[in-house]
Write a protein that holds these residues in place. Structure first.
Motif, PDB file in Angstrom:
ATOM      1  N   LEU A  54       1.023  -1.150  -0.011  1.00 39.44           N
ATOM      2  CA  LEU A  54      -0.251   0.183  -0.487  1.00 39.44           C
ATOM      3  C   LEU A  54       1.175   1.173   0.433  1.00 39.44           C
ATOM      4  N   TYR A  55       2.247   1.296   0.972  1.00 43.01           N
ATOM      5  CA  TYR A  55       2.675   2.758   0.957  1.00 43.01           C
ATOM      6  C   TYR A  55       4.027   2.893   0.380  1.00 43.01           C
ATOM      7  N   ALA A  56       4.471   3.867  -0.322  1.00 39.30           N
ATOM      8  CA  ALA A  56       5.539   4.118  -0.618  1.00 39.30           C
ATOM      9  C   ALA A  56       6.677   4.534   0.256  1.00 39.30           C
ATOM     10  N   ASP A  57       8.118   4.286  -0.344  1.00 41.75           N
ATOM     11  CA  ASP A  57       9.565   4.151   1.073  1.00 41.75           C
ATOM     12  C   ASP A  57       9.144   5.621   1.741  1.00 41.75           C
ATOM     13  N   ILE A  58       8.485   6.253   0.659  1.00 41.73           N
ATOM     14  CA  ILE A  58       8.612   7.429   1.850  1.00 41.73           C
ATOM     15  C   ILE A  58       8.039   7.783   3.067  1.00 41.73           C
ATOM     16  N   ILE A  59       6.657   6.387   3.036  1.00 39.63           N
ATOM     17  CA  ILE A  59       6.464   7.144   4.491  1.00 39.63           C
ATOM     18  C   ILE A  59       6.749   6.810   5.551  1.00 39.63           C
ATOM     19  N   MET A  60       8.451   5.689   5.615  1.00 38.95           N
ATOM     20  CA  MET A  60       9.262   5.347   6.396  1.00 38.95           C
ATOM     21  C   MET A  60       9.734   7.090   6.549  1.00 38.95           C
ATOM     22  N   VAL A  61      10.508   7.181   5.764  1.00 36.29           N
ATOM     23  CA  VAL A  61      11.311   8.749   5.514  1.00 36.29           C
ATOM     24  C   VAL A  61      10.486   9.524   6.353  1.00 36.29           C
TER      25      VAL A  61
ATOM     26  N   LEU B 292       9.403   7.629  -4.308  1.00 36.11           N
ATOM     27  CA  LEU B 292       8.259   7.800  -4.153  1.00 36.11           C
ATOM     28  C   LEU B 292       7.938   6.223  -5.182  1.00 36.11           C
ATOM     29  N   ALA B 293       8.685   5.872  -5.883  1.00 30.39           N
ATOM     30  CA  ALA B 293       8.119   4.100  -6.280  1.00 30.39           C
ATOM     31  C   ALA B 293       8.208   2.732  -6.023  1.00 30.39           C
ATOM     32  N   HIS B 294       8.740   3.138  -5.092  1.00 33.31           N
ATOM     33  CA  HIS B 294       9.213   1.764  -4.235  1.00 33.31           C
ATOM     34  C   HIS B 294       8.597   1.356  -2.794  1.00 33.31           C
ATOM     35  N   PRO B 295       7.926   0.430  -2.537  1.00 30.68           N
ATOM     36  CA  PRO B 295       7.465   0.523  -1.666  1.00 30.68           C
ATOM     37  C   PRO B 295       8.312   0.421  -0.313  1.00 30.68           C
TER      38      PRO B 295
END
Length: 848
Positions: free
Chosen positions: A231-238, A548-551
């Motif tokens: 559901l969520y991109a790697d940027i959510i962790m950042v 943005l493009a990787h989970p």
């Protein structure tokens, strides 16, 4: 009279090394106090703390070559000057009381307990000499018009009744009483003989010392064992890491040796403040010939721990508490800092547009980079293909951890650019605004955007909409009875859930969101403290496209943290490593966090008694078996681990415990903030409507060369079908901030003041202007002027340079350095063979 003399002397010399030499030689100073034993104890304790600190600075300046993981962690956790002063004062105070407890005084013919026969005057003297007393006093709050318009950089005075709530360099909040072994300051696991829930664990599985075993058996996973979030991109962790660094930072002790024994924390397994080492076994990949990994306790705050008797009821001691070096508020302190000293370093004070400083050496396709730190040479990694003359230092931002990993650096850089973009635009439509007004208005907008993105776009995805409604709910306005201070359990456990969502691989993509052969994938440990990779390897755009493009990594019970974090944390060479999971567990014990079941009961969740109970909330029964093998009883489980392994709530990325703790904290940060963006009179209705249109995706569009983004940056999508052209991404119209300027006919434009600023601020129908001085200057004259029918009611004030070198109570340089006053600041100078240490204040013999 005797006490007044002593207090006067102690205030004048402020516990400097000069004072120590007077005490040691017996010259020039006459001390008549109740018992010489007490004087000797305070002198000994303070010498121990100051020596340990200077020894640490000496080791830092002597370090050459590639930095060790421990020194990198120390660099990122090194407190700024205000935090340093508070930390050192608190440690002096704590050690003074410990030495008093151990010392046998002739007068008492036994070890002296600090509550024995010590007058209030004498206790106050001890607090004053240690340097603690000034930090116990409430801040002076401004009463001018601007106090209702812009938040103070320190966060102080947000709440008019409780002026320290949420302020930087104050104690983290306690939602439950702490769990210290001695009830005051000793972490669980300090004494191996103590039983917990009837269990004294065998030495080989003594979990209270061997947090590393918990990592190895429960938390560790290989880099290949990664389940990706659908559901969520790697940027959510950042974003989670970035916002965490906006609201909490607990500095660790500056000292690197045991106060009492003088042993280096890196060379001993002995538990003596500030050393709290992590035990490793001989077959551990991290052992490399050592029995323990070094761990430094967080600095205490003044007024807590053993010395809390000085500031409260003698029968109600306040257990040790830890400092939050940042403001608790979501206020973009990552961009602006949390003290005036840091803010001053970050601002471009020569700009008429209220800009922040940028890097003077490097640009990113015309875009700005963060400035380099002034702590040089910094320990950041260097490109092996360049010479020493081409060093790229760590970056400088509002938080000292901005260079820890390139993705975090990228987020800091985005918001530096966004501030400067907004400031230029605001100045263009309000040419009459002074630089200070532009800066403060842009800062206020950036802070609001941090709040909106966090509460609207991020938190509901993390705790789920149901938990959001239960614990946070709709905004009903500012509530002055709500304490917004970040809680210890949130900062030390709950919000560290994000460590289990970190990918082991860093991806950089081209404009078509495809792999770029010139920018190959990197392992996470290859981007620790490596700002050179941003500057020399494509800038921000490829990195942000990858985010943005990787989970994101999915937090899975059998795959909690990858080996990049458990075996290679902050590794720049083969000279050791750290383990983030073990650091988290040990930090929770250092801070006295109660156990897992205590927090479940706090949140109204059922207490767990058996493995069967655990199995009901943890699907992976192999994990529950390992937990019971190490912990024996669910009540013994560390709260960070317990919250991490719970099954997710529906639509969430956390279980019920962390959803509760995160939800309660976010509600407090919102409702207890007088400057929350939705509160009355912070923004106009038109401005609020424009702010709602903005998003992290829009910030990316406006401040990079990226042309296609998801509408919601956190939502995982595929390129190109789920991406939109930036021209279609909504954003603010800043015309809502345009003012129609009508120069005051009777009074004219206020006089500009050198090294100062003024801001218009109308109140009660009157036209007023409020002056302020830049950091390092003090206002002389009236702060606020009002326009009357006779003109401005006062002459404009002036800004006078502060001679910091004349400050005898809190001298800016250590006695080993010479203080030279400069315009708006000062310099600490050393003579050969001495060099200035990392703190910028102490001279260290570099030949020793």
């Amino acid at each position: 009279m005797k006490v007044l003399i002593v207090l006067g002397i102690s205030a004048a010399i402020a516990f400097t090394a000069v004072f120590f030499s007077f005490l040691q030689t017996g010259k020039d100073v006459v001390f008549e106090i109740e018992d010489n034993c007490i004087t000797e104890a305070i002198q000994k304790a303070s010498n121990l703390v100051d020596y340990a600190t200077q020894y640490a600075l000496k080791r830092n300046i002597q370090g050459k070559g590639i930095a060790s993981p421990t020194s990198l962690l120390t660099f990122s956790k090194f407190p700024e000057q205000d935090s340093q002063d508070i930390s050192q004062a608190a440690e002096r105070m704590e050690m003074s009381i410990q030495v008093l407890k151990q010392k046998v005084c002739k007068k008492y013919k036994r070890s002296l307990h600090p509550t024995d026969h010590l007058s209030a005057d004498l206790l106050t003297m001890i607090a004053n000499i240690s340097g603690c007393l000034p930090y116990m006093l409430p801040p002076k709050c401004p009463s001018n018009c601007l106090a209702n318009k812009y938040r103070l950089i320190t966060g102080a005075c947000n709440n008019r009744e409780h002026t320290r709530w949420g302020a930087s360099n104050t104690a983290l909040a306690r939602w439950l009483p702490p769990a210290y072994e001695d009830g005051l300051s000793q972490p669980r696991g300090w004494d191996p003989s103590i039983r917990y829930n009837g269990v004294r664990l065998p030495l080989v599985n003594w979990f209270f010392s061997q947090v590393r075993e918990v990592t190895r058996k429960i938390i560790h996973a290989s880099n290949e064992a990664v389940t990706e979030d659908n559901l969520y991109a790697d940027i959510i962790m950042v974003w989670g890491q970035y916002i965490d660094h906006d609201i909490s930072f607990t500095p660790q002790s500056i000292s690197r040796t045991s106060f009492l024994t003088g042993k280096e924390c890196q060379m001993t397994c002995e538990r003596q403040n500030p050393c709290f080492p992590i035990k490793v076994t001989t077959n551990d990949t991290l052992s490399k010939g050592v029995d323990c990994l070094p761990f430094y306790r967080s600095s205490p705050t003044c007024g807590t721990g053993d010395h809390s008797i000085l500031f409260g009821n003698l029968s109600a001691l306040i257990p040790r508490q830890q400092i939050n070096g940042l403001t608790s508020f979501i206020d973009a302190s990552t961009v602006y800092g949390s003290t005036s000293n840091v803010e001053n370093k970050l601002r471009n004070l020569t700009s008429e547009e209220g800009l922040l400083r940028v890097n003077s050496k490097h640009r990113d396709n015309g875009q700005e980079y963060l400035p380099f730190t002034d702590r040089v040479p910094s320990p950041c990694a260097q490109d092996s293909n360049t010479s020493e003359d081409e060093r790229i230092e760590c970056f400088m931002a509002g938080d000292s951890r901005s260079s820890e990993v390139t993705s975090l650096t990228a987020m800091h850089t985005l918001w530096l650019r966004e501030h400067n973009r907004l400031a230029r635009a605001l100045k263009a439509i309000n040419s009459h605004w002074q630089a200070e007004t532009v800066y403060q208005e842009a800062r206020r907008i950036v802070g609001a955007l941090h709040q909106i993105i966090t509460l609207r776009d991020y938190i509901p995805k993390i705790i789920g909409q149901d938990a959001f409604n239960q614990y946070i709910g709709l905004y009903k306005g500012y509530d002055p009875t709500v304490n917004p201070t970040v809680s210890n359990v949130f900062a030390t456990a709950a919000f560290r859930f994000g460590h289990a969502t970190i990918q082991p691989i860093v991806r950089r993509l081209n404009a078509q969101y495809l792999n770029d052969p010139e920018l190959p994938n990197l392992h996470l440990h290859e981007v620790f403290f490596s700002p050179w990779r941003l500057i020399k390897e494509g800038g921000l755009d490829p990195l942000i496209r990858g985010l943005l493009a990787h989970p994101a990594k999915l937090q899975v019970q059998g795959q909690l943290m990858n080996e990049e974090l458990t075996d290679k944390l902050f590794v720049l060479s083969n000279n050791g490593s750290l383990d983030l999971a073990s650091l988290n567990l040990q930090r929770g014990r250092d801070h006295g966090l109660p156990g897992y079941n205590d927090w479940r009961e706090f949140c109204g969740l059922p207490k767990l008694e058996t493995q069967t109970d655990l199995n009901a909330i943890i699907t992976n029964q192999k994990v529950t078996e390992k937990i019971m093998e190490l912990y024996h009883n669910p009540s013994n489980i560390d709260v960070w681990l317990g919250g991490l392994v719970e099954d997710f709530l529906p639509g969430a990325r956390t279980g019920p415990l962390f959803a509760c703790l995160i939800g309660k904290q976010m509600k407090a940060l919102r409702d207890g903030d007088r400057f929350w963006w939705e509160n009355d009179n912070v923004f106009t209705e038109a401005q609020k409507n424009e702010l709602k249109k903005h998003s992290l995706s829009r910030v990316i569009c406006d401040n990079t060369g990226i042309s296609d983004v998801p509408v919601d940056a956190f939502q995982l999508g595929k390129f190109p079908q789920d991406f939109k052209d930036c021209s279609t991404i909504d954003g603010m119209n800043l015309e809502a901030w345009q003012e129609i300027f009508q120069e005051e006919e009777m009074c004219g434009t206020p006089k500009h003041v050198e090294n100062g600023n003024f801001v218009y601020c109308s109140e009660s129908g009157e036209s007023t202007v409020t002056y302020s001085c830049q950091h390092g200057f003090q206002l002389q004259g009236e702060e606020q002027l009002t326009c009357t029918n006779k003109g401005w009611n006062f002459q404009a004030p002036v800004c006078i340079d502060i001679n910091e070198c004349e400050n005898e109570i809190n001298p800016p340089c250590s006695p080993t350095a010479k203080c030279i006053n400069t315009k708006g600041s000062y310099k600490c100078l050393c003579t050969e063979p001495y060099k200035l240490a990392e703190d910028g204040r102490t001279c260290i013999d570099s030949t020793f």
